[in-house]
Design an enzyme around this catalytic site. Structure first.
Site, PDB file in Angstrom:
ATOM      1  N   GLY A  56      -7.405  43.341  31.810  1.00 47.20           N
ATOM      2  CA  GLY A  56      -8.311  42.950  30.529  1.00 47.20           C
ATOM      3  C   GLY A  56      -7.683  43.432  29.318  1.00 47.20           C
ATOM      4  O   GLY A  56      -6.834  44.298  29.449  1.00 47.20           O
ATOM      5  N   SER A  88      -6.934  39.235  41.141  1.00 43.73           N
ATOM      6  CA  SER A  88      -5.457  39.828  40.875  1.00 43.73           C
ATOM      7  C   SER A  88      -5.161  40.710  41.940  1.00 43.73           C
ATOM      8  O   SER A  88      -3.948  41.222  42.037  1.00 43.73           O
ATOM      9  CB  SER A  88      -5.616  40.865  39.524  1.00 43.73           C
ATOM     10  N   CYS A 125     -17.619  49.579  20.553  1.00 41.30           N
ATOM     11  CA  CYS A 125     -16.625  49.658  19.841  1.00 41.30           C
ATOM     12  C   CYS A 125     -16.768  49.663  18.208  1.00 41.30           C
ATOM     13  O   CYS A 125     -16.227  50.383  17.268  1.00 41.30           O
ATOM     14  CB  CYS A 125     -15.731  48.493  20.039  1.00 41.30           C
ATOM     15  N   GLN A 159     -16.179  41.559  13.346  1.00 42.51           N
ATOM     16  CA  GLN A 159     -15.466  42.092  14.628  1.00 42.51           C
ATOM     17  C   GLN A 159     -14.303  41.500  14.954  1.00 42.51           C
ATOM     18  O   GLN A 159     -14.380  39.961  15.119  1.00 42.51           O
ATOM     19  CB  GLN A 159     -16.387  42.484  15.707  1.00 42.51           C
ATOM     20  N   GLY A 177     -12.217  42.053  20.679  1.00 46.22           N
ATOM     21  CA  GLY A 177     -13.396  42.572  21.034  1.00 46.22           C
ATOM     22  C   GLY A 177     -14.288  41.823  21.945  1.00 46.22           C
ATOM     23  O   GLY A 177     -15.033  42.379  22.633  1.00 46.22           O
ATOM     24  N   GLU A 190     -24.758  42.766  20.784  1.00 47.06           N
ATOM     25  CA  GLU A 190     -24.181  43.858  19.973  1.00 47.06           C
ATOM     26  C   GLU A 190     -25.025  44.369  19.271  1.00 47.06           C
ATOM     27  O   GLU A 190     -24.969  45.848  18.828  1.00 47.06           O
ATOM     28  CB  GLU A 190     -23.089  43.027  19.175  1.00 47.06           C
ATOM     29  N   ARG A 240     -18.279  37.780  14.533  1.00 45.72           N
ATOM     30  CA  ARG A 240     -16.895  37.824  15.081  1.00 45.72           C
ATOM     31  C   ARG A 240     -15.970  36.780  14.116  1.00 45.72           C
ATOM     32  O   ARG A 240     -16.527  35.823  13.483  1.00 45.72           O
ATOM     33  CB  ARG A 240     -17.039  36.960  16.418  1.00 45.72           C
ATOM     34  N   HIS A 300     -12.286  46.338  13.760  1.00 43.27           N
ATOM     35  CA  HIS A 300     -13.552  45.976  13.481  1.00 43.27           C
ATOM     36  C   HIS A 300     -13.982  46.638  11.859  1.00 43.27           C
ATOM     37  O   HIS A 300     -13.613  47.690  11.736  1.00 43.27           O
ATOM     38  CB  HIS A 300     -14.560  46.512  14.107  1.00 43.27           C
ATOM     39  N   ASN A 333     -10.582  48.448  17.246  1.00 46.08           N
ATOM     40  CA  ASN A 333     -11.648  48.480  18.555  1.00 46.08           C
ATOM     41  C   ASN A 333     -11.088  48.715  19.928  1.00 46.08           C
ATOM     42  O   ASN A 333     -11.822  49.284  20.792  1.00 46.08           O
ATOM     43  CB  ASN A 333     -12.235  46.908  18.268  1.00 46.08           C
ATOM     44  N   THR A 334      -9.758  48.334  20.171  1.00 47.56           N
ATOM     45  CA  THR A 334      -9.279  48.603  21.470  1.00 47.56           C
ATOM     46  C   THR A 334      -8.650  49.940  21.519  1.00 47.56           C
ATOM     47  O   THR A 334      -8.600  50.316  22.617  1.00 47.56           O
ATOM     48  CB  THR A 334      -8.369  47.364  21.984  1.00 47.56           C
TER      49      THR A 334
END
Ligand code: NAP
Length: 349
Positions: A17, A44, A149, A176, A180, A202, A235, A242, A327-328
């Protein structure tokens, strides 16, 4: 203690992901941790990672993981430390199973965040909350969670202000990034030429998680901080990063310069311990009027620093300002890796 003689074997759950890929990118050359196992859904499992993943990061897929055969998310792994980037529809149960079997789980999912005995950890903000692990009933295993996040950037910016001036109320509007929402190629279809004024669940997270993170442990019990937060989450068509427009009311009087100094002087345990993923300075205050912007500041200090700017007096609250964080990275994989580094430095891992 930037390098260890023998690296610690780790696994990533939800490795295919958005967050899972960031974990792989950030762990590929980590001085303390080495990816040995990767897990995802039945779709997977059984495939080599290079065939299971739709790699969408701008970096090249690290050669060290290409041929790792993806496993199911079952607690029969050799690696005793697992990072979770699992979809929240399955994360709760799977993470509990791993902890019960003696694994140290560091999760990005919402499922265990508000459990009384689970640290909701930002290493610069509440490292003392790690002591909650002792109350867990997982034997040698444990669960530690990374906050939402948007919450991570927000709370890092609020922490020095809470310590120096006290917080009475906060109002937050977020913008965001697409990443995300999970796999960005899917989310891209909806966001083209658009702003979506709903991110399910959220606003509740932004209104509650900071109160746990900024809480105090008294007689081994975590007491939540007590102030009101109102959040609106949107979003927007940005790939990563973000942005949050924040208004705050303080308990004690302060000037604009007091706030700027509080941010600029903020430093904490990860910096003191010189943890490998710790930003040199957790908060970058920017004087330029039109900053911060995701395009330019999201990668500040490898994406681990939070950028703050546009501080102004506010006619309704005391002050308003803008916060930006990746955010990631800071908000997910990087934040979780920093948690693991703190746990290693404190002898928990
Ligand atoms: P994502 O891109 O949708 O990835 C989800 C991962 O979960 C994939 O690896 C998927 O594997 C796996 N998965 C799905 N169903 C499964 C099942 N039944 N059994 C085992 N594995 C399963 O989501 P994401 O954005 O990376 O988010 C992951 C978690 O982190 C979520 O809980 C999210 O709320 C949280 N989070 C995300 C961000 C962000 O910025 N994206 C930030 C903070 C926290 P397959 O590919 O095999 O289906």
């Amino acid at each position: 203690m930037k390098s260890l003689k023998e690296k610690i074997a780790v696994a990533v759950l939800g490795a295919t992901g958005s967050v899972g890929q960031k974990f792989i990118e950030m762990l590929a050359d980590h001085p303390w941790f080495e990816i040995r196992e990767l897990c995802a859904s039945d779709k997977s499992a059984g495939k080599e990672y290079q065939d299971a993943v739709d790699w969408f990061l701008s970096s090249t897929l690290p050669s060290s993981v290409k041929k790792i055969v993806v496993k199911r998310c079952e607690p029969n792994l050799k690696s005793k430390v697992v990072f979770s980037g699992l979809d929240s529809s399955v994360a709760g149960k799977i993470e509990t199973e791993f902890a019960k079997e003696g694994y140290t789980v560091i999760s990005n999912s919402k499922n265990h965040r508000m459990d009384n005995d689970v640290p909701l950890l930002i290493p610069e903000v509440n490292p003392d909350h790690l002591t909650l692990i002792k109350k867990q009933n997982y034997g040698s295993g444990c669960i530690v969670t990374n906050p939402n996040c948007s919450v991570i950037g927000l709370v890092i910016a609020l922490k020095p202000l809470a310590d120096k001036f006290g917080l009475e109320a906060a109002n937050v509007s977020t913008m965001q990034a697409i990443s995300g929402a999970g796999h960005p190629r899917v989310a891209n279809l909806d966001i083209e030429d658009n702003v979506i004024p709903l991110i399910k669940g959220e606003e509740d997270k932004v209104e509650t998680e900071p109160l746990k993170i900024l809480g105090t442990i008294k007689n081994e019990i975590l007491e939540f901080e007590n102030f009101k937060i109102s959040a609106q989450c949107n979003r927007v068509n940005v790939s990563d990063g973000h942005t949050e427009c924040v208004q705050i009311k303080l308990k004690r009087k302060a000037t604009k310069q007091d706030l700027i100094e509080a941010w600029q002087n903020f430093s904490s345990l990860p910096q003191e311990l010189n943890l490998p993923s710790a930003p040199y300075k957790p908060i970058h205050y920017l004087n330029e009027e039109k900053l911060p912007q995701p395009k330019y500041q999201r990668s500040a200090d490898k994406g681990m620093a939070v950028s703050v700017g546009r501080l102004r007096e506010d006619p309704l609250f005391d002050f308003k300002f803008v916060v930006l964080s990746h955010n990631t990275v800071r908000g997910a994989a990087g934040g979780a890796i920093l948690c693991a580094e703190l746990m290693k430095a404190q002898g928990i891992i």
